[in-house]
Design a protein around this motif. Sequence first.
Motif, PDB file in Angstrom:
ATOM      1  N   MET B  67       0.836  -1.208   0.000  1.00  0.00           N
ATOM      2  CA  MET B  67       0.000   0.000   0.000  1.00  0.00           C
ATOM      3  C   MET B  67       0.874   1.263   0.000  1.00  0.00           C
ATOM      4  SD  MET B  67      -3.432  -0.710   0.431  1.00  0.00           S
ATOM      5  CE  MET B  67      -4.245   0.142   1.760  1.00  0.00           C
ATOM      6  N   GLY B  71       1.292   4.122  -3.057  1.00  0.00           N
ATOM      7  CA  GLY B  71       0.884   5.488  -2.717  1.00  0.00           C
ATOM      8  C   GLY B  71      -0.469   5.552  -2.047  1.00  0.00           C
ATOM      9  N   LEU B  72      -0.949   4.417  -1.548  1.00  0.00           N
ATOM     10  CA  LEU B  72      -2.271   4.378  -0.924  1.00  0.00           C
ATOM     11  C   LEU B  72      -2.201   4.577   0.591  1.00  0.00           C
ATOM     12  CD1 LEU B  72      -3.714   1.428  -3.019  1.00  0.00           C
ATOM     13  CD2 LEU B  72      -4.485   3.806  -3.082  1.00  0.00           C
ATOM     14  N   LEU B  73      -0.981   4.532   1.138  1.00  0.00           N
ATOM     15  CA  LEU B  73      -0.781   4.803   2.561  1.00  0.00           C
ATOM     16  C   LEU B  73       0.382   5.789   2.664  1.00  0.00           C
ATOM     17  CD1 LEU B  73      -0.723   1.476   4.651  1.00  0.00           C
ATOM     18  CD2 LEU B  73      -2.256   3.420   4.940  1.00  0.00           C
ATOM     19  N   PRO B  90      -1.442   7.786  -5.142  1.00  0.00           N
ATOM     20  CA  PRO B  90      -1.662   6.903  -6.285  1.00  0.00           C
ATOM     21  C   PRO B  90      -1.353   7.663  -7.569  1.00  0.00           C
ATOM     22  CG  PRO B  90      -3.644   7.048  -4.901  1.00  0.00           C
ATOM     23  CD  PRO B  90      -2.657   8.016  -4.345  1.00  0.00           C
ATOM     24  N   ARG B  91      -0.748   7.028  -8.522  1.00  0.00           N
ATOM     25  CA  ARG B  91      -0.423   7.746  -9.756  1.00  0.00           C
ATOM     26  C   ARG B  91      -0.677   6.882 -10.985  1.00  0.00           C
ATOM     27  NH1 ARG B  91       5.440   8.915 -11.326  1.00  0.00           N
ATOM     28  NH2 ARG B  91       4.516   8.403 -13.324  1.00  0.00           N
ATOM     29  N   ASP B  92      -0.797   7.562 -12.117  1.00  0.00           N
ATOM     30  CA  ASP B  92      -0.968   6.842 -13.379  1.00  0.00           C
ATOM     31  C   ASP B  92       0.272   6.000 -13.630  1.00  0.00           C
ATOM     32  OD1 ASP B  92      -3.448   7.787 -13.922  1.00  0.00           O
ATOM     33  OD2 ASP B  92      -2.771   9.445 -15.186  1.00  0.00           O
TER      34      ASP B  92
END
Lengths: 280, 281
Positions: B67, B71-73, B90-92
């Motif tokens: 996570m 980039g989710l945490l 979160p990124r593309d």
Amino acid sequence: MSGQALSRPIATSALAVGRGVRSLWLLALLLVVWEVAARMVGSLFVPPVSQIFGAFVDTWLSASPSSLFLSSQFRADVLPSLVRLGLGYGAATVLGVGLGILIGVWRPAGAFFNPLIRLGMSVPVTALLPIAIVLFGITSGMNVFLIALGCLWPILINTYDGVRGIDRTVVTAARSLRLTRRRYFLRVLLPGASPAIFAGMRISIGIALVLMVISELYAATAGLGFYIVSQQRLFQFPQLWSAIVLLALLGILFNAIFALVERVLLRWHRNVRPDSAESH
Amino acid sequence: MNPVTTRPQQPGAALDTAVLDVQQLSKSYRSRKGDVPAVRSIEFAVHAGQFVSVVGPSGCGKTTLMMCIAGLLPISGGAVMFRGERMSGPRDGVAVVFQDYSRSLFPWLTVEKNVALPLRDRGLPRAEIRQRVQESLEMVGLAHAAGLHPWQLSGGMQQRVAIARGLAVRPEMLIMDEPFASVDAQTRASLEDLLLKVWAETGTTVLFVTHDIDEAVYLSDRVVVLSQGPSVVVADLPVTLDRPRDQIATKQTPLFGELREHVYSLVMASQRRTSLSGEPS
Ligand SMILES: Nc1ncnc2c1ncn2[C@@H]1O[C@H](COP(=O)(O)OP(=O)(O)OP(=O)(O)O)[C@@H](O)[C@H]1O
Ligand SMILES: [Mg+2]
């Protein structure tokens, strides 16, 4: 035409709509017992079913086919009631869902408003009837206000709980997909909270009917509640009972509409398997 | 011959070409009793097109690590570099497949709409979206299930939908957290092979988190072994098994046996170490 001959198809079609009733036979038996008992006792206040259904047809459905059989009495008393119900319930839904989402998404607001909402919910709205009469007078606005106030809390609290209760995995997955706010709202938040929102709306439609009748019993110049009191004063008990039957049918109809909408919109919810509770 | 030393992968030498570079990453969870460390100081890099597995005992912080990388945490220390840029959310280019497939798919959307969701609002024409959805579903063999809802599918099929949703954005890196942990053994084997096929076809970089040592060795180019939590990297082993791999033939080779034994002993040793040092398990 005898009332009894007509009562049966009406009763059956009403029941076909209402899924809550388990057995047609039980109801048929009850009606027969009522009929026989009422004829034997001969009470003025509880007339036989056949008389009630006769009065029902005469009062509400006696008009020409061009006006869908709906009598002038129907237009005079049922329509105003339905309009009040619709306005009050509609306002409660818009406000309840809107505010519920707002305080569900925005944590500080949720923490602040939560106790207020629980308090508001625990006040019986009927106790506010005298105040509402003073504030609004004997107007439709008063009925609408009371219905809206009574329906607001269950919708609000359920929407709030629904938004807060959305699975964290679902939220995380949505974040990883980098949705725009608008799409997140429409495709994740709203559907995720919709089972709870519908539960609240379903509770509220029953409350709306009750408040509609009660507020009209006390303060109205038209409406089903008003009709019931006036028939009581005129000692026309079959007519009075016919209004009660109509209310029951309305209740069944609203429930059926909800069952149908939920069947279509929340099909996924009934089908989601309970084995998804695995945690890590 | 020791498989560990057969093809030494020098992380330092190829650092500049790394897609993902995890530097001294640490993560603590806040609790009432203070900060509880979940991962201590993780350091490894993943190069373009590689298939890298992260293994570690249950509860060692694999999901936490994944996570953080996705980039989710928010991380507590160190850095996660993606293509040389510090990840801050979160990124593309990074897609995630979660451990819990039944809750990471949206049950109110059809398979097709689930897969299309991350493609919306990206300025893609409708036809392009439709074609990419079709393509991703075909890749996982679920083109026929496009109109169904996730709950109408078996667990294995649901996880394939999740993979298709990850592939639809054509990610540079696919991060997967124990994606096959809750399906039966046969489904698992076929999903592993499906993943290898998709990986070969798309050339995407895969970071695969698992607690299953066989799975890690079977799938990967490299296996990163984590210790018991709060975890650190105890080994970073290259897997030189030939490709394409085969569930039976590959697993019968002596090299496979050696590798899995080696990883196993590392995991066990890290477990013993932490239990001897008196940390709660
Ligand atoms: N949200 C959280 N808040 C506090 N502590 C957490 C949280 N999530 C995980 N932890 C703790 O962090 C540690 C690592 O958890 P994590 O889920 O990352 O392990 P894992 O390796 O993925 O486990 P598993 O193999 O069971 O999936 C555990 O001790 C766990 O209790
Ligand atoms: Mg995990």
